[in-house]
Design a protein around this motif. Structure first.
Motif, PDB file in Angstrom:
ATOM      1  N   GLY A 111     -12.732  -0.493  -3.626  1.00  0.00           N
ATOM      2  CA  GLY A 111     -11.726  -1.157  -4.442  1.00  0.00           C
ATOM      3  C   GLY A 111     -11.427  -0.401  -5.712  1.00  0.00           C
ATOM      4  N   GLY A 112     -10.543  -0.979  -6.538  1.00  0.00           N
ATOM      5  CA  GLY A 112     -10.160  -0.334  -7.774  1.00  0.00           C
ATOM      6  C   GLY A 112     -10.905  -0.899  -8.964  1.00  0.00           C
ATOM      7  N   CYS A 113     -10.725  -2.207  -9.228  1.00  0.00           N
ATOM      8  CA  CYS A 113     -11.338  -2.843 -10.380  1.00  0.00           C
ATOM      9  C   CYS A 113     -12.515  -3.708  -9.950  1.00  0.00           C
ATOM     10  N   ALA A 114     -13.288  -4.106 -10.929  1.00  0.00           N
ATOM     11  CA  ALA A 114     -14.409  -4.995 -10.667  1.00  0.00           C
ATOM     12  C   ALA A 114     -14.138  -6.339 -11.327  1.00  0.00           C
ATOM     13  N   CYS A 115     -14.276  -7.423 -10.572  1.00  0.00           N
ATOM     14  CA  CYS A 115     -13.993  -8.758 -11.099  1.00  0.00           C
ATOM     15  C   CYS A 115     -14.873  -9.086 -12.298  1.00  0.00           C
ATOM     16  N   ILE A 116     -16.123  -8.630 -12.252  1.00  0.00           N
ATOM     17  CA  ILE A 116     -17.037  -8.920 -13.359  1.00  0.00           C
ATOM     18  C   ILE A 116     -16.544  -8.271 -14.651  1.00  0.00           C
ATOM     19  N   ASP A 117     -15.964  -7.066 -14.558  1.00  0.00           N
ATOM     20  CA  ASP A 117     -15.375  -6.408 -15.722  1.00  0.00           C
ATOM     21  C   ASP A 117     -14.202  -7.228 -16.250  1.00  0.00           C
ATOM     22  N   HIS A 118     -13.389  -7.754 -15.370  1.00  0.00           N
ATOM     23  CA  HIS A 118     -12.221  -8.534 -15.774  1.00  0.00           C
ATOM     24  C   HIS A 118     -12.639  -9.818 -16.480  1.00  0.00           C
ATOM     25  N   ASN A 121     -10.168  -9.425   2.067  1.00  0.00           N
ATOM     26  CA  ASN A 121      -8.768  -9.007   1.966  1.00  0.00           C
ATOM     27  C   ASN A 121      -8.642  -8.039   0.790  1.00  0.00           C
ATOM     28  N   LEU A 122      -8.990  -6.780   1.033  1.00  0.00           N
ATOM     29  CA  LEU A 122      -9.025  -5.781  -0.037  1.00  0.00           C
ATOM     30  C   LEU A 122      -7.647  -5.513  -0.626  1.00  0.00           C
ATOM     31  N   ALA A 123      -6.623  -5.513   0.246  1.00  0.00           N
ATOM     32  CA  ALA A 123      -5.270  -5.215  -0.224  1.00  0.00           C
ATOM     33  C   ALA A 123      -4.815  -6.254  -1.244  1.00  0.00           C
ATOM     34  N   LYS A 124      -4.984  -7.540  -0.911  1.00  0.00           N
ATOM     35  CA  LYS A 124      -4.573  -8.597  -1.830  1.00  0.00           C
ATOM     36  C   LYS A 124      -5.432  -8.604  -3.093  1.00  0.00           C
ATOM     37  N   GLY A 125      -6.714  -8.304  -2.940  1.00  0.00           N
ATOM     38  CA  GLY A 125      -7.587  -8.235  -4.102  1.00  0.00           C
ATOM     39  C   GLY A 125      -7.146  -7.150  -5.071  1.00  0.00           C
ATOM     40  N   LEU A 126      -6.764  -6.004  -4.529  1.00  0.00           N
ATOM     41  CA  LEU A 126      -6.292  -4.900  -5.368  1.00  0.00           C
ATOM     42  C   LEU A 126      -4.963  -5.237  -6.034  1.00  0.00           C
ATOM     43  N   ARG A 127      -4.123  -5.976  -5.305  1.00  0.00           N
ATOM     44  CA  ARG A 127      -2.848  -6.407  -5.882  1.00  0.00           C
ATOM     45  C   ARG A 127      -3.102  -7.349  -7.057  1.00  0.00           C
ATOM     46  N   LYS A 128      -4.071  -8.256  -6.922  1.00  0.00           N
ATOM     47  CA  LYS A 128      -4.405  -9.174  -8.001  1.00  0.00           C
ATOM     48  C   LYS A 128      -4.990  -8.423  -9.198  1.00  0.00           C
ATOM     49  N   SER A 129      -5.753  -7.372  -8.919  1.00  0.00           N
ATOM     50  CA  SER A 129      -6.289  -6.534 -10.000  1.00  0.00           C
ATOM     51  C   SER A 129      -5.156  -5.917 -10.816  1.00  0.00           C
ATOM     52  N   THR A 130      -4.149  -5.428 -10.103  1.00  0.00           N
ATOM     53  CA  THR A 130      -2.995  -4.823 -10.769  1.00  0.00           C
ATOM     54  C   THR A 130      -2.253  -5.861 -11.594  1.00  0.00           C
ATOM     55  N   GLU A 131      -2.067  -7.055 -11.033  1.00  0.00           N
ATOM     56  CA  GLU A 131      -1.358  -8.125 -11.749  1.00  0.00           C
ATOM     57  C   GLU A 131      -2.110  -8.521 -13.017  1.00  0.00           C
ATOM     58  N   PHE A 132      -3.434  -8.493 -12.968  1.00  0.00           N
ATOM     59  CA  PHE A 132      -4.258  -8.803 -14.139  1.00  0.00           C
ATOM     60  C   PHE A 132      -3.920  -7.848 -15.289  1.00  0.00           C
ATOM     61  N   HIS A 133      -3.877  -6.573 -14.993  1.00  0.00           N
ATOM     62  CA  HIS A 133      -3.576  -5.576 -16.026  1.00  0.00           C
ATOM     63  C   HIS A 133      -2.115  -5.652 -16.472  1.00  0.00           C
ATOM     64  N   PHE A 134      -1.212  -5.938 -15.541  1.00  0.00           N
ATOM     65  CA  PHE A 134       0.194  -6.134 -15.907  1.00  0.00           C
ATOM     66  C   PHE A 134       0.326  -7.285 -16.915  1.00  0.00           C
ATOM     67  N   PHE A 135      -0.392  -8.380 -16.658  1.00  0.00           N
ATOM     68  CA  PHE A 135      -0.291  -9.566 -17.515  1.00  0.00           C
ATOM     69  C   PHE A 135      -0.744  -9.245 -18.936  1.00  0.00           C
TER      70      PHE A 135
END
Length: 228
Positions: A173-180, A125-139
């Motif tokens: 995708g946009g971000c990498a989970c390992i980077d986060h 689910n790339l769309a939801k994954g990208l949304r979660k990436s954005t929320e991570f940076h927002f937080f």
């Protein structure tokens, strides 16, 4: 129910829905947002749709042109570097500021976001994954405690998310989970300068993954937004 309150609730639901499909990259940059079909889709007046589009324009994700209407913001290739440079400076400073001050609750919230992001990508689910990436940076922006910087950062994050949507190849995708995950660990246990450097490198990595060729996409708003 108070009619004005009901109208505000409708407006918020529509705002959230449109903002999500834009940041989830289902509604591509350059896509037109026409009042009449949107009003029909959501079963509301054009006045409410107009207010929603105006709010989205203030967020920097929609542009409204006289006699043309509203569309998702599109960024010219020669402008892309400017937005990522600004984001690196702002988010790098926020990561540096937050390092050593991250509460256990904030660290766990960020880690939970990364886990959910990773789960979405694993599910395809790339769309939801990208949304979660954005929320991570927002937080991170909100957790910094500097409202002025956080507001600027969130606008840049939203804008660069649109740029990723515009210039990424399908399925990338946009971000990498390992980077986060590494970012969370450094902000919790590392040095401020290391967190700043890591954040800037992370954003630079996103920029380097772009393919700066224009894509023209005209979605079917009815099929995209009908299930609300």
């Amino acid at each position: 129910m108070d009619k004005s309150k009901g109208s505000k609730n409708q407006e918020q639901v529509i705002y959230d829905r449109l903002f999500d499909v834009i940041l989830e990259q289902k509604l591509q940059p350059g896509s037109r947002l026409t009042e009449v079909p949107l009003a029909e889709i959501f079963g509301v007046s054009r006045t409410i749709i107009r207010r929603v589009l105006l709010r989205l324009s203030h967020e920097g994700v929609v542009e409204i042109k006289p006699n043309v209407g509203a569309s998702v913001v599109s960024t010219a290739p020669e402008e892309v570097g400017q937005y990522f440079e600004a984001r690196k400076i702002i988010e790098g400073a926020l990561a540096k500021k937050l390092t050593g001050r991250l509460t256990n609750y904030q660290a766990e919230m960020l880690s939970a976001m990364v886990r959910e992001e990773n789960r979405m990508f694993d599910m395809g689910n790339l769309a939801k994954g990208l949304r979660k990436s954005t929320e991570f940076h927002f937080f991170i922006a909100e957790a910094s405690g500097n409202e002025a910087l956080a507001e600027i950062a969130k606008q840049l994050i939203a804008r660069t998310s649109l740029i990723v949507s515009q210039y990424n190849l399908p399925g990338s995708g946009g971000c990498a989970c390992i980077d986060h995950n590494t970012l969370v660990n450094v902000m919790q246990n590392g040095k401020p300068e290391d967190a700043e450097k890591l954040m800037m490198e992370h954003i630079e990595h996103i920029e380097h993954g772009l393919h700066l060729n224009e894509k023209a996409v005209e979605p079917d708003l009815y099929s995209l937004l009908k299930d609300i």
